[in-house]
Enzyme design. Structure first.
Site, PDB file in Angstrom:
ATOM      1  N   GLU B  30       0.839  -1.194   0.000  1.00 53.83           N
ATOM      2  CA  GLU B  30       0.000   0.000   0.000  1.00 53.83           C
ATOM      3  C   GLU B  30       0.875   1.245   0.000  1.00 53.83           C
ATOM      4  O   GLU B  30       1.655   1.474   0.929  1.00 53.83           O
ATOM      5  CB  GLU B  30      -0.918  -0.040   1.226  1.00 53.83           C
ATOM      6  N   SER B  74      -6.051  -4.090   0.685  1.00 50.70           N
ATOM      7  CA  SER B  74      -6.544  -5.474   0.581  1.00 50.70           C
ATOM      8  C   SER B  74      -5.413  -6.400   0.988  1.00 50.70           C
ATOM      9  O   SER B  74      -4.792  -7.055   0.153  1.00 50.70           O
ATOM     10  CB  SER B  74      -6.948  -5.777  -0.876  1.00 50.70           C
ATOM     11  N   GLU B  75      -5.134  -6.441   2.283  1.00 50.53           N
ATOM     12  CA  GLU B  75      -3.941  -7.172   2.737  1.00 50.53           C
ATOM     13  C   GLU B  75      -3.993  -8.653   2.421  1.00 50.53           C
ATOM     14  O   GLU B  75      -2.975  -9.271   2.090  1.00 50.53           O
ATOM     15  CB  GLU B  75      -3.724  -6.981   4.244  1.00 50.53           C
ATOM     16  N   PHE B  98       2.257  -2.422   8.721  1.00 57.22           N
ATOM     17  CA  PHE B  98       2.479  -2.654  10.155  1.00 57.22           C
ATOM     18  C   PHE B  98       2.224  -4.137  10.397  1.00 57.22           C
ATOM     19  O   PHE B  98       1.263  -4.677   9.846  1.00 57.22           O
ATOM     20  CB  PHE B  98       1.510  -1.817  10.999  1.00 57.22           C
ATOM     21  N   ASP B 100       0.951  -5.470  12.712  1.00 56.13           N
ATOM     22  CA  ASP B 100      -0.362  -5.594  13.342  1.00 56.13           C
ATOM     23  C   ASP B 100      -1.448  -5.919  12.314  1.00 56.13           C
ATOM     24  O   ASP B 100      -2.505  -6.425  12.683  1.00 56.13           O
ATOM     25  CB  ASP B 100      -0.721  -4.293  14.041  1.00 56.13           C
ATOM     26  N   ILE B 102      -1.446  -8.145  10.267  1.00 54.24           N
ATOM     27  CA  ILE B 102      -1.462  -9.565   9.962  1.00 54.24           C
ATOM     28  C   ILE B 102      -2.839 -10.166  10.255  1.00 54.24           C
ATOM     29  O   ILE B 102      -3.228 -11.175   9.677  1.00 54.24           O
ATOM     30  CB  ILE B 102      -0.354 -10.320  10.737  1.00 54.24           C
ATOM     31  N   HIS B 144      -0.945  -0.338  16.261  1.00 49.88           N
ATOM     32  CA  HIS B 144       0.161  -0.089  15.327  1.00 49.88           C
ATOM     33  C   HIS B 144       1.526  -0.202  16.005  1.00 49.88           C
ATOM     34  O   HIS B 144       2.499   0.382  15.528  1.00 49.88           O
ATOM     35  CB  HIS B 144       0.055   1.317  14.717  1.00 49.88           C
TER      36      HIS B 144
HETATM   37  C1  LIG Z   1      -5.861  -2.960   7.892  1.00 54.49           C
HETATM   38  C2  LIG Z   1      -5.139  -1.699   7.587  1.00 54.49           C
HETATM   39  N1  LIG Z   1      -4.509  -1.546   6.422  1.00 54.49           N
HETATM   40  C3  LIG Z   1      -3.837  -0.425   6.144  1.00 54.49           C
HETATM   41  C4  LIG Z   1      -3.781   0.605   7.047  1.00 54.49           C
HETATM   42  C5  LIG Z   1      -2.967   1.862   6.763  1.00 54.49           C
HETATM   43  N2  LIG Z   1      -3.865   2.955   6.445  1.00 54.49           N
HETATM   44  C6  LIG Z   1      -4.313   3.811   7.379  1.00 54.49           C
HETATM   45  S1  LIG Z   1      -5.409   4.900   6.787  1.00 54.49           S
HETATM   46  C7  LIG Z   1      -5.269   4.258   5.242  1.00 54.49           C
HETATM   47  C8  LIG Z   1      -6.056   4.839   4.109  1.00 54.49           C
HETATM   48  C9  LIG Z   1      -7.521   4.721   4.320  1.00 54.49           C
HETATM   49  O1  LIG Z   1      -8.176   5.292   3.250  1.00 54.49           O
HETATM   50  P1  LIG Z   1      -9.719   5.567   3.299  1.00 54.49           P
HETATM   51  O2  LIG Z   1     -10.441   4.332   3.725  1.00 54.49           O
HETATM   52  O3  LIG Z   1     -10.115   6.154   1.998  1.00 54.49           O
HETATM   53  O4  LIG Z   1      -9.921   6.628   4.463  1.00 54.49           O
HETATM   54  P2  LIG Z   1      -9.416   8.120   4.537  1.00 54.49           P
HETATM   55  O5  LIG Z   1      -8.071   8.121   5.138  1.00 54.49           O
HETATM   56  O6  LIG Z   1      -9.414   8.662   3.155  1.00 54.49           O
HETATM   57  O7  LIG Z   1     -10.415   8.801   5.413  1.00 54.49           O
HETATM   58  C10 LIG Z   1      -4.381   3.206   5.212  1.00 54.49           C
HETATM   59  C11 LIG Z   1      -4.032   2.417   4.019  1.00 54.49           C
HETATM   60  C12 LIG Z   1      -4.446   0.413   8.261  1.00 54.49           C
HETATM   61  N3  LIG Z   1      -4.418   1.325   9.222  1.00 54.49           N
HETATM   62  N4  LIG Z   1      -5.125  -0.724   8.502  1.00 54.49           N
END
Ligand SMILES: Cc1ncc(C[n+]2csc(CCOP(=O)(O)OP(=O)(O)O)c2C)c(N)n1
Ligand SMILES: Cc1ncc(C[n+]2csc(CCOP(=O)(O)OP(=O)(O)O)c2C)c(N)n1
Ligand SMILES: [Mg+2]
Ligand SMILES: [Mg+2]
Lengths: 322, 343, 343, 322
Positions: B30, B74-75, B98, B100, B102, B144
């Site tokens: 990501e 999409s982990e 992270f 976490d 997993i 995290h």
């Molecule tokens: C399971 C998981 N995958 C990845 C992340 C890292 N992460 C934190 S916010 C984010 C983006 C989220 O995007 P969106 O759902 O559009 O929300 P927005 O930040 O735009 O409000 C990501 C990839 C996470 N916290 N948890």
């Protein structure tokens, strides 16, 4: 669904301002280093949280995201305790142990910001199941981002809500980006709402910068849910004023063109205009609200700053309930 | 080799060199580039982020989006895709931002990638390196900040490495990518800025070998990742009392280097393992148990572990500092052993 | 209390009694009833399966589909829904058909349910019992035979119980359901047919307490789940040589009963832990490590663990039998300790 | 797409018979206790695996499911080694260490049956990514059940296939049940193919008992994939002749009505009829194929029964590659 009245309009305007002021201040304070950790600001998206939560009571539940301050405020969480939480103080909503990404208040029906993207979906299903099982008229609203819509939990949860006709409303905040990744890259469907039919549930896309558009779509959906007619998916097109998190250079944002025009819209000003035009707010009343909001946030900061950090022994507390 | 670079730069360089050497190496994750399909960035061939911590910065511009692939959030999907790509001949290096996360993708490692070779009667090879981050200390709170290298290490068929410094980070990562098995390469996010000497050339540090960072005859301290620095601090302090501490940087958590650890304990008779993971069923306990079996006759005192308390990671900075194993706690633990030593 | 019923019947009875007592108790899982919206079954108010092993058979006809909820094949979804329902006042008992499926649903436990109370400053309660199955011996191969209770047990905020017989199964399950925390109740699928005495009334067995199943002064063997029977067999054989083995059935894997184990080791001076989990970072090693710390001075010999080898579970019956800890392997291990004893 | 010729028709008829005979025999043998573990039989669904794999070469990949024997046979795995694997013998495709649920042959492009429902989706994405990255014309076919369509991996994987235009064909085997749970209960959409639009990919539902319907839909989709036009979702309506696994009482199956009428259809007989009518097969040729299939399966059983169990030391082998 009730038509918007003066009282509710004032409530809405206050909440929108609270969120904006709260976030703008956190932005400033974060830059000074007083706030630790990861902070994701909601400024710019106020119309969504407020337009939806305007229909909810403390008995209704919401699940939130890593970008949770707005949902918290709209759902009625205490501003002082919220700010103290973000500072990591013992007076915080979570005694300083959660922080920005885990801010929560179950008593207010706020089931937590969530550090896990997509983590809120199944929890909302659980709250919806509870509401249905206990034969309440309460609903559960699941806020989620455009990025979150690509997690498997989206799929599993909406499908379950559909087959069980749960009183859950899925509110997508499509701010065009998941971190630095555009929705138009990451999503196989043009719109998140295009996915509703895959689960046989009603879905629509609304202008998420327009409080009234959100208010009306949410009102209908929540009414359906309360009446036992099942879930709805609402996609709200919006944009965040700041970066993904504090520290983001935002190179992926457009500096001109449609995206930028949309970005520049201010949902609070637009709502003020609308409410004044419709005589739901007087100009003086609006000014007063703005002022009281500024004061409330200033007070919250003071409260947070003057609060103590958690006592060492709290490290070991609240792992298990007994 | 006077060049000093940061931990994260060493990792970036290893990825760069691995990609230059073998075009089967691809990265997925990501925002490991960021800004896919953003016009102004496409025009400049720029990455928006290069990873949430900037570790993969510059690799997309150099190798293109076919090799540095931004994924949707999409982990399970992209980690599993990495397993599939590995099974069919590529050498993917997915990033789990992270460790976490997993919880969203464990199956790809637990039931698929790690078991394929065995279940398929030896026909599959899964040359895949999962880069991920662990560790408390960044105020990233409960979801995290975890340290789950021990959880990965409990799965047969998975190797796990945890570097403590830029030199080993680069060399272990190059070994991991060349390895024909799943290797979890777990980076402590609070070490990213740490500088150290790193050769410019392509070199490898052997997986499965611990390093003795300080020799001593009175007490062995085994560490994982940044716990090394806690141990070195403790060793300095103990030296003032004339206690000579042997400090072993484990580097590989699975399979960990029994020989080096046991040889050391045979010499010193005393062991402390420092592991910032949750305290139960972790690597520290595994080491303690194996030593309590295989080196029992050489032990002069109880086998000690210093780990995190059995709580989630708290947000408030003061609590988080208390959460992490500290020199103070290790010294207290050492004191129990050393009282004995002085007798 | 002469009534003897099967392990699975004891579990069914506990669920039945818990549901009768508290209407907040609901069950969720894949085919725990079976046949939802199948006309001929609806007409007869019948369940098609009552769980893949038949453990929940009859509960749907009795309590209805609002309380015995068949879910789609969406482990993350319904396990997370259970967390949400628990946080909002119900007392859900989701079934994870095989504990190996945790790869599809770990987040709900790892990052959500187990951490909520802590992250929320003590406001949440998550009264949820995850029923699941573990264990090799049913020729279910690598993806349906794992024993992951130790993995669950490494997560702060999670309790884990592993019953070895019908009596404890019923009493522990009733305790688990009344508990206001996440409790993983892990059933060995190869024990389902095992019969034992089970009182008809509602009774509880305390979580966190091990049971001494046989007293002895020469050697302690701690067991998890069906490993109890391996130990009892070994104890019989050792008795012929005049060796008195104390056998402890752990019952609760997290938090395990340090007091009972340590008291026993203080008496016997020798310890073997049998755990059919993968050998690294498991409960056996945790116990060995804690004993090597807290009871070191009482030990007369190395601390031993007998676990599965570090491989996935093989399919072929002969290999699977070799995979499982056996009386033979435990006897060989005991021999190492006992040689010593005889000196 | 090539029109079906005589040679291919004979191949198809042989494979269909092989699957049916294989499964019928396993059914009998399981009842005697000679085969351990969980066994999920494919009989009744032959038209799907064969109709799809008729378009594939050894260079194409497939991912399969717990109900994997049919896919294996259609993809060209050796019948003797397959049967030996199910018996847990050292001559098995996986040296006896995988068994029915993990039968695989990477050399044949068969990436494994999978004990995890939904486990195959991401693996197929990986194979598709590899095919695309290496600029091959090879495809990856992902077989999955109606129940599997409710796993999050379905969603994540199809979305990724869509945005990356991967050469992956998703073949849904909708046999109406996931274990004892009907699709009409578990799925919010009436058809699995209704979900295609959520990812912006073409999708259709075909009669999965009709070999030619599957053959044609798959042919088109595979051609699209080979041409770099991206993924397709094909839903094949089918039914299994036996229970979910051996030992299932099947109380959930209808004993009359539309479902039962459908259940009674025999895709092999129907294809024979079609092929003979179209002069793709002669009656004598068909009979000969039937006979040789019976012999092959008999031989496979003999091979399996006469094979040795794995040597003890193999327990420890093949955990790591070196
Ligand atoms: C399971 C998981 N995958 C990845 C992340 C890292 N992460 C934190 S916010 C984010 C983006 C989220 O995007 P969106 O759902 O559009 O929300 P927005 O930040 O735009 O409000 C990501 C990839 C996470 N916290 N948890
Ligand atoms: C992750 C996971 N969840 C649940 C199961 C148990 N299980 C095995 S097969 C099956 C039903 C699958 O239904 P479907 O996808 O329709 O395939 P079919 O059996 O009908 O071919 C279930 C629930 C599993 N093996 N893996
Ligand atoms: Mg977004
Ligand atoms: Mg099915």
């Amino acid at each position: 669904m009730e038509k918007l009245n003066k009282e509710r309009a004032a409530w809405i305007y206050k909440k929108m301002n609270d969120i904006r002021n709260f976030e703008n201040e956190v932005h400033e304070i974060f830059a000074t280093g007083s706030i630790p950790g990861f902070v994701h600001l909601y400024a710019g998206e106020e119309a969504v949280a407020v337009g939806v939560c305007a229909h909810l009571t403390d008995n209704d539940y919401i699940t939130s995201t890593h970008r949770g301050h707005g949902h918290c405020i709209a759902k009625g969480c205490d501003l002082n305790q919220m700010m103290a939480e973000i500072y990591g103080k013992e007076t915080g909503l979570c005694k300083g142990k959660g922080g920005s990404m885990h801010i929560a208040d179950i008593d207010k029906g706020m089931l937590g910001a969530n550090g896990m993207v997509g983590g809120g979906f199944p929890i909302a299903i659980g709250a919806g199941l509870r509401n249905q099982y206990l034969k309440t008229k309460d609903v559960a609203v699941c806020f989620f981002g455009d990025g979150a819509a690509n997690e498997g939990t989206f799929h599993e949860s909406i499908n379950m809500a559909s087959i069980w006709k749960l009183p859950v409303v899925f509110v997508n905040e499509n701010n065009s980006f998941g971190e630095a990744t555009p929705q138009w890259y990451a999503s196989g469907s043009k719109r998140i709402a295009d996915r509703g039919p895959a689960y046989g549930i009603p879905s629509e896309t609304v202008d998420g910068k327009d409080l009234m558009a959100v208010y009306e779509a949410a009102g209908k959906a929540i009414e359906r849910a309360r009446n036992g007619e099942g879930p709805t998916l609402i996609e709200c097109l919006t944009y965040r004023n700041y970066g993904h998190f504090e520290g983001d250079e935002q190179k992926y944002k457009a500096s001109s063109g449609d995206e930028n025009t949309f970005a520049k819209r201010d949902c609070i000003k637009e709502f003020r205009q609308y409410a004044v035009d419709k005589k739901l707010l007087s100009a003086a009343g609006a000014n007063k609200i703005e002022k009281s909001s500024t004061e409330d946030i200033e007070h919250a900061i003071k409260f947070a700053e003057e609060s103590e950090v958690p006592k060492p022994e709290t490290l070991y507390q609240d792992v298990f309930a007994d | 080799m006077a060049r000093r670079i940061a931990f994260m730069k060493a990792i970036n360089e290893a990825l760069d060199q691995a990609m230059a050497k073998d075009d089967k190496v691809i990265l997925l994750g990501e925002d490991i580039a960021g800004g896919a399909k953003v016009k102004q960035l496409e025009k400049e061939n720029e990455d928006a982020w290069g990873g949430v911590f900037g570790v993969t910065k510059g690799l997309m511009p150099k190798y293109g989006r076919k090799r540095v692939i931004d994924t949707p959030i999409s982990e399970m999907g992209y980690m599993g895709a990495a397993v599939g790509a590995a099974a069919t001949g590529l050498r993917p290096v997915p990033e789990l931002m992270f460790n976490d996360f997993i919880g969203f993708s464990l199956d790809t490692i637990l039931a698929q990638g790690s078991k394929m070779r065995y279940m398929f009667g030896g026909k599959a090879r899964i040359p895949m390196t999962v880069r991920t981050t662990h560790g408390a200390g960044a105020s990233a709170a409960a979801q995290h900040s975890g340290s789950y290298y021990g959880l990965f290490g409990s799965i047969p068929g998975v190797k796990v490495v945890v570097p403590s410094n830029p030199y080993d980070a680069k060399g272990l990562l190059l070994s991991a990518i060349e390895d024909d098995n799943i290797v979890v390469f777990s980076e402590d996010k609070t070490l990213y800025g740490l500088k150290g000497e790193v050769p410019e050339d392509y070199y490898k540090v052997e997986i499965g070998k611990a390093k003795i960072k300080r020799e001593g005859k009175d007490l062995t301290i085994v560490t994982i990742g940044k716990m090394l620095y806690v141990a070195l601090d403790v060793a300095d302090q103990l030296a003032k009392d004339g206690i000579e501490t042997e400090v072993i940087d484990l580097l590989t958590v699975a399979p960990w280097d029994q020989e080096t650890v046991i040889e050391s304990v045979k010499k010193t008779g005393r062991l402390i393992v420092i592991d910032e993971a949750h305290p139960h069923n972790n690597t520290a306990k595994d080491i303690a148990a194996v030593v309590g079996d295989k080196a029992f006759d050489y032990l002069d005192g109880p086998i000690k572990t210093v780990c995190a308390p059995n709580t989630p990671v708290p947000f408030a900075t003061n609590l988080e500092q208390l959460y992490l194993p500290s020199p103070k706690r290790v010294l207290e633990t050492a004191a129990e052993l050393i009282d004995d030593l002085k007798k």
